[in-house]
Structure formats: structure tokens, C-alpha cells
Scaffold this active site. Structure first.
Site: not given
Length: 484
Positions: A173, A426, A451
Site C-alpha cells: 500500500s 484489489d 490487497h
């Protein structure tokens, strides 16, 4: 309906652009039994790495370390901390521990300044623009480099030459963005970077704002029943129309077990925003096994949610609201221990404040919704966004083109030794790197994956796509370390 929707659209233009994986990361630090043993250490780092004042200020930055598999001279696997407490990532990035024995590696997780316990001004870190001005990606990257230099002294002195310290950065991320940027900005300190689910192409002018919500909708279409997306779209109108009266607000408040009853348009706005975030988070965390990353969830939570929403019959709007209430508990109360749902935290979380600031000043990710997705149609307006930021923090947002200038935008051909991996289910993959950018800046696209699943621990339920991604990472790291 139009008045309330207009109110909703304009008043959450700022809030909804706070990226959901960041919003998830900052909600709270859950209590858990640590799976991986990590020693906590602190290091004094400069408040401002780029100042030449006579008496510089320092603060304590936290980092976590595991030396179980390390052999002197072996590499250091370095996780660049996200917008949250670093202990969460230390317990949910099992790939680094899984492969540490293969490389005789030291495992290190460095906390991001202004998050977790690494608060430069303690409880007053968020009290003024002056105290917040040191919360930047460049300062955070310099913190990481500072820790690397400290680790070099402790683990590599008199072992190998100065220019061959075997540090490999990992991140998912926002942490994935930082891992890639660390390699870009400090290539003499870090040999390579594994950057997973990093929305590095999500800045203004680099991607269309509608892509994110379209991808969330695709996840629900793939894993939910055919009727699920249609029911979700119908739900917005039902909620808005029902909440026009006090009786309707009371019914929603009771059905959805809200800690504080809906009373105003602003309360309804918060409810709609809360529900939108739930959908986004379910799509992002749609792992193929049960998880407790930030909160307990079943395997394939999108499917479980949609099954619960669509398998029973309802014959009026109140029946639909009750269906939503039952389905949402998959996310809000999977363990059954929660008494009520709080839309209004009584104390603003420090991490939430920090991320709001970053999303205002540097990390602007435009998101908009259209008739093509399952969300309320909502435009993106940079001027309105900047005005909200100024109102909240008294700061001016950076030029939208800042990221392109600072980190190269999509022009990555001059960099090396970076893997950009993305799970194709994702939502954040829509802002990721899908194609190789140079001879050693690679993209690895993981079919049907959520993710940054490739950085999680190995699990018997992992499919071949995930296994292949991890094999690719291992082979690349061996190449960077001259092991092949």
C-alpha cells in the site's frame, strides 16, 4: 433526495478522497497474540533532516527487529512503515519471515513518523500546522535511511565493502510506495524493493478518478451474487429517502445498531460515507482465508456479505434496511462482540489526523463515482478539496503535479531493482504499475488476488498465482544479492 445528495456530495468531497486502505489502517490497533517475535527498539532521528540549525531537534522513532534467522553478513529485509502502528504490519507481513531462513536475513520494520509511537511532539504533534510541517514523505524516507545507517554500524562493520550493504526494502500500500521511493532516492543504501499494491500512479493527471470505484464494483460483481450490486445501488436511494423523516432516521438507527441516533443531514452524510468505506474495505480485504488484519473477517467477505444481503426476500424499504443491517455485520461485528456502531468517534485518532494531513499536502488521490459503478454519483473537484484542507489544517495543498516532479511520475525507466506487484482484484491496482518499466523495474500482476496478499504469510489456500508472485520475488532478491 436532490438536496441531501448535493449536501452529501459536497461535504464529503474531502473525506472520501482519503484512501480507504489508509482509513482502514488508522482506525485502531487491535489486540492480538503476536505470531512473529519482534524486539522493539528506538532511535533518535532528526526532526528535520534537511535543516542546518545549530541545535537540531530529535525525536524517538520506533522500529521492530527479528534476528532469529540472521547470520552475520546476511541481508537485512526492511519494511517501510505505513500510516499506522508498525506492529500491525509486523504481524501481517509474513512473507518476510517465511523467506528469512532462505537468505539468513535480519527482519526489520520501521515505523513512519507521526504514527504509532513515533510522535515527534508527543500528544501535541497534531496541534498546529507548525508541528505537522515535518510530516512529509521526504522526511519519512530520510528517517528510513537514517535507520539503515544505524543498522549498518551494528551488523556490517568490517564485514563487506561500503557500497554493497545488502538491504532489501519491502512495503504494501502506502508502504509499498515508500519502499519503491526509498530505492529510487537512496539506491546506494538499498539494493532493491518489493513494492506491493502501491498506488504510485494514483496522483492527479496520472489516472482517471473513476477507476477506483469501478474496480470495487468489479470485485462485488465477481464474488457476489448477480443481484448484489443492484441491491447496493438501490440501497442509496432507500437510505436517503427514508432518512428524510425523524421516524425514518430512528428506524435506521435502531436497525443498524448505531451508538448515536441519526438526527441531522450531517449524521446521514456520515452514515453514507461509513457505508461506502465498508464496501471499499470489503473489496480490498477480500482474502481467500479468514483474517484479522485490522478486524476479524471471514474468507471471501464480499461473497459472504452478498450472500447475506440477497438470499432472503424483502417486500418493502424497511425490510431492505434490515437486510443491509444483517449483511453489514459481516464487517462491523463478525465476532458478535460489538454492542453498537459508532459513526462519531469521541476522540479523533492521531493516525487519522496524520493521514488527513498527508492526503491534503502531498498524497492527493482523486476519486469520483459515476453511473457505471455501485456508488452514489460523486464528482472530483480539486479546488473544493484544497479549500477543505485549508479549512481543516490551515495549509495549502501542494501543486497536483508535485508527485510527478518529486518521484518521476510514470517515467520510471531511469530506476532499477524494483518489483511492482498488484492483485488484480484489489481496488488499488487501478493506480498501480502493470508493465515493466526498465530492464530491472518489473511489474507482476497477480490474477484474482486482493490487497498485497503476496506479502502475507504462506497459506495452504494460496493459489498458484500468489505462489508464482512470491517465487518471482525470491528470484529477484537472489539476483540483487548476486546469489544466482
Amino acid at each position: 433526495m436532490s438536496f441531501l445528495l448535493d449536501y452529501f456530495i459536497h461535504s464529503i468531497a474531502f473525506k472520501t478522497c482519503v484512501c480507504i486502505f489508509f482509513m482502514l489502517n488508522i482506525l485502531h490497533v487491535q489486540s492480538f497474540e503476536p505470531q512473529y517475535s519482534l524486539e522493539t527498539r528506538y532511535i533518535d532521528v532528526p526532526l528535520d533532516h534537511f535543516s542546518a540549525v545549530a541545535k537540531p531537534k530529535y525525536f524517538k522513532l520506533r522500529y521492530l527487529i527479528n534476528a532469529k534467522y540472521h547470520v552475520k553478513g546476511g541481508p537485512i529485509f526492511l519494511y517501510t512503515g505505513n500510516e499506522g502502528d508498525i506492529s500491525i504490519y509486523g504481524q501481517n507481513t509474513g512473507f518476510m519471515f517465511d523467506i528469512a531462513p532462505v537468505f539468513n536475513a535480519l527482519v526489520v520494520f520501521i515505523e513512519h513518523r507521526y504514527y504509532g509511537q513515533s510522535l515527534p511532539f508527543g500528544n501535541t504533534s497534531f496541534s498546529s500546522p507548525e508541528n505537522l510541517r515535518y510530516l512529509t514523505t521526504t522526511q519519512a524516507l530520510a528517517d528510513f535511511a537514517y535507520v539503515v545507517n544505524e543498522l549498518k554500524k551494528n551488523f556490517f562493520e568490517n564485514v563487506i565493502s561500503y557500497d554493497t550493504y545488502p538491504f532489501v526494502a519491502f512495503g504494501g500500500s502506502y508502504g509499498g510506495m515508500l519502499a519503491a521511493w526509498l530505492r529510487m532516492k537512496y539506491p546506494y543504501l538499498v539494493l532493491g524493493a518489493v513494492s506491493s499494491s502501491a498506488p504510485i500512479f494514483g496522483f492527479p493527471g496520472m489516472a482517471s478518478c473513476e477507476l477506483f470505484y469501478e474496480k470495487v464494483t468489479q470485485v462485488f460483481e465477481k464474488y457476489g451474487r448477480e443481484q448484489c450490486v443492484k441491491t447496493i445501488k438501490l440501497g442509496w436511494d432507500v437510505i436517503v429517502n427514508l432518512s428524510k423523516t425523524k421516524l425514518g432516521m430512528d428506524f435506521i438507527s435502531s436497525s443498524w445498531k448505531l451508538c448515536n441516533r441519526l438526527k441531522t443531514n450531517e449524521d446521514v452524510e456520515k452514515l453514507l460515507n461509513w457505508l461506502s468505506n465498508i464496501y471499499e474495505n470489503l473489496a480490498m480485504l477480500n482474502y481467500h482465508y479468514p483474517t484479522d488484519f485490522f478486524l476479524p473477517l471471514p474468507a471471501y467477505p464480499v461473497k459472504v456479505f452478498c450472500d447475506k444481503l440477497t438470499t432472503s426476500y424483502f417486500n418493502d424499504t424497511k425490510g431492505l434496511i434490515e437486510h443491509f443491517s444483517n449483511a453489514i455485520e459481516i464487517y462491523t461485528n463478525y465476532t458478535g462482540k460489538k454492542v453498537c456502531n459508532n459513526l462519531n468517534s469521541t476522540v479523533e485518532d492521531y493516525s487519522e489526523r496524520a493521514w488527513d494531513y498527508q492526503s491534503c499536502t502531498e498524497l492527493v488521490f482523486p476519486k469520483c463515482s459515476t453511473d457505471a459503478d455501485m456508488f452514489i454519483t460523486k464528482p472530483w473537484n480539486y479546488e473544493n478539496y484544497a479549500a477543505q484542507c485549508y479549512k481543516k489544517f490551515g495549509v495549502k495543498a501542494l501543486d497536483p503535479g508535485w508527485a510527478l516532479m518529486a518521484y518521476g511520475g510514470k517515467n520510471l525507466k531511469y530506476y532499477s531493482n524494483i518489483i511492482f506487484s498488484n492483485g488484480m482484484m484489489d481496488p488499488w491496482s487501478c493506480f498501480g504499475v502493470f508493465t515493466n518499466r526498465s530492464a530491472t523495474v518489473w511489474a507482476f500482476n497477480i490474477t484474482d488476488a486482493p490487497h498485497h496478499v503476496d506479502l502475507r504469510h504462506s497459506d495452504p489456500a494460496d493459489n498458484n498465482y500468489i505462489l508464482d508472485a512470491r517465487k518471482f520475488h525470491i528470484q529477484a532478491i537472489k539476483q540483487w544479492l548476486n546469489m544466482v
